[in-house]
Scaffold this active site. Structure first.
Site, PDB file in Angstrom:
ATOM      1  CG  HIS A  81      -2.953 -18.772   6.528  1.00 12.30           C
ATOM      2  ND1 HIS A  81      -2.126 -18.250   5.573  1.00 12.30           N
ATOM      3  CD2 HIS A  81      -2.788 -18.010   7.634  1.00 12.30           C
ATOM      4  CE1 HIS A  81      -1.490 -17.193   6.068  1.00 12.30           C
ATOM      5  NE2 HIS A  81      -1.871 -17.035   7.328  1.00 12.30           N
TER       6      HIS A  81
ATOM      7  CB  ALA B 158      -0.379  -4.428  11.077  1.00 11.53           C
ATOM      8  CB  SER B 159      -1.326  -7.412   6.399  1.00  9.44           C
ATOM      9  OG  SER B 159       0.091  -7.518   6.468  1.00  9.44           O
ATOM     10  CG  ASN B 160       0.936 -11.285  10.804  1.00  5.32           C
ATOM     11  OD1 ASN B 160       1.122 -11.194  12.005  1.00  5.32           O
ATOM     12  ND2 ASN B 160       0.916 -12.440  10.174  1.00  5.32           N
TER      13      ASN B 160
ATOM     14  CB  THR C  50       1.029 -12.136   6.103  1.00  2.00           C
ATOM     15  OG1 THR C  50       0.265 -11.823   7.276  1.00  2.00           O
ATOM     16  CG2 THR C  50       2.501 -12.217   6.455  1.00  2.00           C
TER      17      THR C  50
ATOM     18  CB  THR D  52      -7.442  -8.614   5.449  1.00  2.14           C
ATOM     19  OG1 THR D  52      -8.151  -9.835   5.719  1.00  2.14           O
ATOM     20  CG2 THR D  52      -6.143  -8.626   6.239  1.00  2.14           C
TER      21      THR D  52
ATOM     22  N   GLY E  31      -6.612  -4.999  12.369  1.00  5.67           N
ATOM     23  CA  GLY E  31      -5.998  -6.094  11.624  1.00  5.67           C
ATOM     24  C   GLY E  31      -6.960  -6.735  10.655  1.00  5.67           C
TER      25      GLY E  31
ATOM     26  CE  LYS F 143      -5.306 -15.680   5.493  1.00  5.11           C
ATOM     27  NZ  LYS F 143      -5.964 -14.589   6.225  1.00  5.11           N
TER      28      LYS F 143
END
Length: 232
Positions: free
Chosen positions: A131, A96-98, A142, A73, A71, A135
Site C-alpha cells: 500500500h 467490509a474491510s474492502n 483486506t 478499520t 469501511g 497507510k
C-alpha cells in the site's frame, strides 16, 4: 438517495464524486469538527471515518433508523456491540474491510482455492500486501480477511507478521502511492500457485461502497458484500 459521509478524507471525497455521477445527493459531510447532524435528511450513511469515531457514528445512525455502510478499520473490538445495537433498533448494516467489487470476488476465489488445497500438505501459504506510505495500519484489513478465508479451510491458526508455527505469514510493504496490491501464494518444492489483485486507484473502493448503499435501502439485517454481489 440522500447520503451522509462520515469521514471526509480522500475516500470520502472519492465517494462524493462517484455518488454525484450516479445522481445521488450528499446531504452531510461529517468530520471531526462536526457538532450537529440533521439525521432526518439522511437515507443512508457511509462511514470511512477513524477507529475512535466509527462506533459512535455507526450506532447513532442505527438509533435514528439509518442504514450504514462502513469501511473503517481498527474499531472491530466493538463490532459485536454495534451489531447488538443494530438488531435492537431493527437496523441495516454492511461492514467490509474492502468494498471493491473486484476484491470481493478475489475473497471468494481465495476461499475456493483454499478448499482445493485441502490435503496437499506439501504446500505452504503466505501473503503479501503493498500500500501507499500514508497507510498506517499493517497488515491491511483486506489481507487479514484473506487470511481468515484460508483458515476456514486449512489447518492454520490465524496469521502472523513474523514466523510463528501454524500461522499464515503476511508481509506488508509501504511504497509510494500504491492504492493496494494483495497476493496469496501457495509454495512447494516443485512449484508455486499464486493469485493476485491489484487496484489501479481508489475508484473501485468508492464505487463498491456506493453500490452497497444502493442495495441496502429498504432492507433490515446484517449483510456482507457477498449478499450485495450475490456470490458465495
Amino acid at each position: 438517495m440522500r447520503i451522509a459521509l462520515f469521514g471526509y478524507g480522500k475516500m470520502g471525497k472519492m465517494i462524493e464524486e462517484i455518488a454525484k455521477s450516479r445522481n445521488h445527493n450528499i446531504v452531510a459531510k461529517i468530520d471531526l469538527d462536526t457538532t450537529e447532524i440533521d439525521y432526518s435528511q439522511i437515507d443512508v450513511a457511509i462511514d470511512f471515518s477513524t477507529p475512535d469515531a466509527a462506533f459512535g457514528n455507526i450506532t447513532n445512525c442505527f438509533k435514528k433508523n439509518i442504514p450504514v455502510i462502513s469501511g473503517t478499520t481498527g474499531w472491530l473490538q466493538q463490532y459485536d456491540e454495534a451489531i447488538a445495537v443494530c438488531k435492537e433498533n431493527k437496523g441495516a448494516f454492511i461492514y467490509a474491510s474492502n468494498f471493491s467489487l473486484g476484491v470481493n470476488i478475489f475473497f471468494e476465489l481465495n476461499e475456493y482455492l483454499s478448499k482445493m488445497m485441502q490435503g496437499l500438505e506439501q504446500y505452504t501459504v503466505h501473503m503479501e500486501e503493498i500500500h501507499h506510505t500514508q497507510k498506517l495500519d499493517a497488515p491491511s484489513g483486506t489481507a487479514i480477511t484473506l487470511a481468515e478465508g484460508v483458515t476456514k479451510n486449512l489447518d492454520y491458526e490465524g496469521w502472523t507478521m513474523g514466523n510463528e508455527p501454524k500461522k499464515i505469514p503476511i508481509t506488508s510493504k509501504r511504497e509510494g502511492n500504491v492504492p493496494g496490491t494483495h497476493s496469496v501464494t501457495y509454495h512447494s518444492a516443485v512449484d508455486d500457485i499464486k493469485i493476485k489483485h491489484k487496484a489501479h486507484g481508489r475508484e473501485g473502493f468508492a464505487l463498491g461502497a456506493i453500490v452497497a448503499a444502493e442495495w441496502i435501502i429498504g432492507r433490515t439485517g446484517i449483510f456482507t458484500m457477498k449478499d450485495v454481489l450475490n456470490i458465495g
